[in-house]
Motif scaffolding. Structure first.
Motif, mmCIF file in Angstrom:
data_model
loop_
_atom_site.group_PDB
_atom_site.id
_atom_site.type_symbol
_atom_site.label_atom_id
_atom_site.label_comp_id
_atom_site.label_asym_id
_atom_site.label_seq_id
_atom_site.Cartn_x
_atom_site.Cartn_y
_atom_site.Cartn_z
ATOM 1 N N MET A 5 -3.346 -39.767 11.364
ATOM 2 C CA MET A 5 -3.961 -40.254 10.127
ATOM 3 C C MET A 5 -5.022 -39.266 9.670
ATOM 4 S SD MET A 5 -2.485 -43.148 9.394
ATOM 5 C CE MET A 5 -3.636 -43.870 8.221
ATOM 6 N N GLY A 6 -5.166 -39.123 8.369
ATOM 7 C CA GLY A 6 -6.127 -38.160 7.863
ATOM 8 C C GLY A 6 -6.927 -38.670 6.689
ATOM 9 N N TRP A 7 -7.990 -37.948 6.422
ATOM 10 C CA TRP A 7 -8.816 -38.178 5.232
ATOM 11 C C TRP A 7 -8.858 -36.895 4.415
ATOM 12 C CZ3 TRP A 7 -10.810 -42.757 3.614
ATOM 13 C CH2 TRP A 7 -10.882 -43.809 4.539
ATOM 14 N N PHE A 8 -8.729 -37.057 3.125
ATOM 15 C CA PHE A 8 -8.862 -35.968 2.174
ATOM 16 C C PHE A 8 -9.880 -36.403 1.125
ATOM 17 C CE2 PHE A 8 -5.210 -33.159 3.149
ATOM 18 C CZ PHE A 8 -4.566 -33.951 4.090
ATOM 19 N N ARG A 9 -10.336 -35.452 0.324
ATOM 20 C CA ARG A 9 -11.249 -35.805 -0.760
ATOM 21 C C ARG A 9 -10.995 -34.910 -1.953
ATOM 22 N NH1 ARG A 9 -17.042 -33.672 1.757
ATOM 23 N NH2 ARG A 9 -16.668 -31.427 1.481
ATOM 24 N N ALA A 51 -10.436 -34.490 7.510
ATOM 25 C CA ALA A 51 -10.298 -34.732 8.952
ATOM 26 C C ALA A 51 -8.947 -35.367 9.248
ATOM 27 C CB ALA A 51 -11.424 -35.641 9.450
ATOM 28 N N VAL A 52 -8.484 -35.176 10.476
ATOM 29 C CA VAL A 52 -7.231 -35.785 10.914
ATOM 30 C C VAL A 52 -7.364 -36.122 12.393
ATOM 31 C CG1 VAL A 52 -6.160 -33.554 11.496
ATOM 32 C CG2 VAL A 52 -4.700 -35.533 10.976
ATOM 33 N N LEU A 53 -6.694 -37.194 12.814
ATOM 34 C CA LEU A 53 -6.628 -37.475 14.238
ATOM 35 C C LEU A 53 -5.225 -37.913 14.608
ATOM 36 C CD1 LEU A 53 -8.465 -40.788 15.246
ATOM 37 C CD2 LEU A 53 -7.289 -40.417 13.096
ATOM 38 N N ASN A 54 -4.881 -37.703 15.868
ATOM 39 C CA ASN A 54 -3.517 -37.975 16.304
ATOM 40 C C ASN A 54 -3.295 -39.468 16.513
ATOM 41 O OD1 ASN A 54 -4.967 -38.339 18.698
ATOM 42 N ND2 ASN A 54 -3.270 -37.580 19.951
ATOM 43 N N ASP A 74 -7.240 -36.793 19.774
ATOM 44 C CA ASP A 74 -7.213 -35.399 19.317
ATOM 45 C C ASP A 74 -7.577 -35.384 17.846
ATOM 46 O OD1 ASP A 74 -4.645 -32.833 18.945
ATOM 47 O OD2 ASP A 74 -6.823 -32.686 19.218
ATOM 48 N N THR A 75 -8.622 -34.657 17.503
ATOM 49 C CA THR A 75 -9.102 -34.624 16.133
ATOM 50 C C THR A 75 -9.236 -33.187 15.642
ATOM 51 O OG1 THR A 75 -11.411 -34.658 16.876
ATOM 52 C CG2 THR A 75 -10.394 -36.779 16.364
ATOM 53 N N TYR A 76 -9.235 -33.065 14.333
ATOM 54 C CA TYR A 76 -9.424 -31.744 13.709
ATOM 55 C C TYR A 76 -10.174 -31.962 12.403
ATOM 56 C CZ TYR A 76 -8.357 -27.124 11.838
ATOM 57 O OH TYR A 76 -8.450 -25.857 11.319
ATOM 58 N N TYR A 77 -11.177 -31.107 12.156
ATOM 59 C CA TYR A 77 -12.034 -31.285 10.986
ATOM 60 C C TYR A 77 -12.084 -30.023 10.136
ATOM 61 C CZ TYR A 77 -13.905 -35.350 13.487
ATOM 62 O OH TYR A 77 -14.042 -36.559 14.147
ATOM 63 N N ALA A 78 -12.275 -30.235 8.850
ATOM 64 C CA ALA A 78 -12.628 -29.128 7.973
ATOM 65 C C ALA A 78 -14.013 -28.635 8.368
ATOM 66 C CB ALA A 78 -12.617 -29.582 6.526
ATOM 67 N N ASP A 79 -14.274 -27.363 8.111
ATOM 68 C CA ASP A 79 -15.586 -26.818 8.460
ATOM 69 C C ASP A 79 -16.714 -27.616 7.795
ATOM 70 O OD1 ASP A 79 -14.562 -23.303 8.521
ATOM 71 O OD2 ASP A 79 -14.445 -24.886 10.036
ATOM 72 N N SER A 88 2.933 -37.277 14.633
ATOM 73 C CA SER A 88 2.035 -38.032 15.499
ATOM 74 C C SER A 88 0.873 -37.199 16.003
ATOM 75 C CB SER A 88 2.808 -38.595 16.696
ATOM 76 O OG SER A 88 3.384 -37.541 17.466
ATOM 77 N N GLY A 89 1.025 -35.878 16.008
ATOM 78 C CA GLY A 89 -0.017 -34.995 16.492
ATOM 79 C C GLY A 89 -1.167 -34.862 15.505
ATOM 80 N N GLY A 90 -2.305 -34.393 16.003
ATOM 81 C CA GLY A 90 -3.523 -34.380 15.199
ATOM 82 C C GLY A 90 -3.962 -33.020 14.691
ATOM 83 N N TYR A 91 -3.030 -32.088 14.528
ATOM 84 C CA TYR A 91 -3.437 -30.768 14.056
ATOM 85 C C TYR A 91 -2.958 -30.464 12.638
ATOM 86 C CZ TYR A 91 -4.202 -25.784 13.769
ATOM 87 O OH TYR A 91 -4.606 -24.546 13.367
ATOM 88 N N ARG A 92 -1.754 -30.920 12.295
ATOM 89 C CA ARG A 92 -1.213 -30.641 10.963
ATOM 90 C C ARG A 92 -2.067 -31.329 9.909
ATOM 91 N NH1 ARG A 92 4.197 -28.785 11.103
ATOM 92 N NH2 ARG A 92 5.087 -28.807 13.200
#
Length: 124
Positions: free
Chosen positions: A33-37, A48-51, A56-61, A101-105
């Motif tokens: 699942m992710g958030w955009f703005r 941001a996105v998480l698996n 497992d999470t990934y964020y914009a700078d 399902s992964g949290g990087y894309r």
């Protein structure tokens, strides 16, 4: 799947908000699942996105160190805790469910279901 984002509002710089994204129609527990703005006059951007498990999470700078994405699969809900907000965080925030399902894309084409957006305004 229907995604309903909520929790936006007006906040002063330095303040906090917690956005929620409730899914209905079917479970999103297996999806990242992710958030955009999207800020006024600008293109939509990744936040941001998480698996699927939330481990497992990934964020914009721009979000690193200030925003935290999390999920409660029992409630079919994803959250975005936003702290130390800045005027440049002003935007409509969208939640989205990934085809993976992964949290990087984290490109928009990786996401197949989108919420309607909730507006966040940060005053200086």
């Amino acid at each position: 799947v229907q995604l309903q984002a909520s929790g936006g509002g007006l906040v002063q710089a330095g303040g906090s908000l917690r956005l929620s994204c409730a899914a209905s129609g079917r479970s999103v527990s297996g999806a990242a699942m992710g958030w955009f703005r999207q800020a006024p006059g600008k293109e939509r951007e990744f936040v941001a996105v998480l698996n699927w498990s939330g481990g497992d999470t990934y964020y914009a700078d721009s979000a690193k160190g200030r925003f935290t994405i999390s999920r409660d699969n029992a409630k079919n809900t994803v959250y975005l805790q936003m702290n130390s907000l800045k005027p440049e965080d002003t935007a409509v925030y969208y939640c989205a469910a990934s085809r993976y399902s992964g949290g990087y894309r984290h490109t928009e084409t990786d996401f197949i279901f989108w919420g309607q957006g909730t507006k966040v305004t940060v005053s200086s």
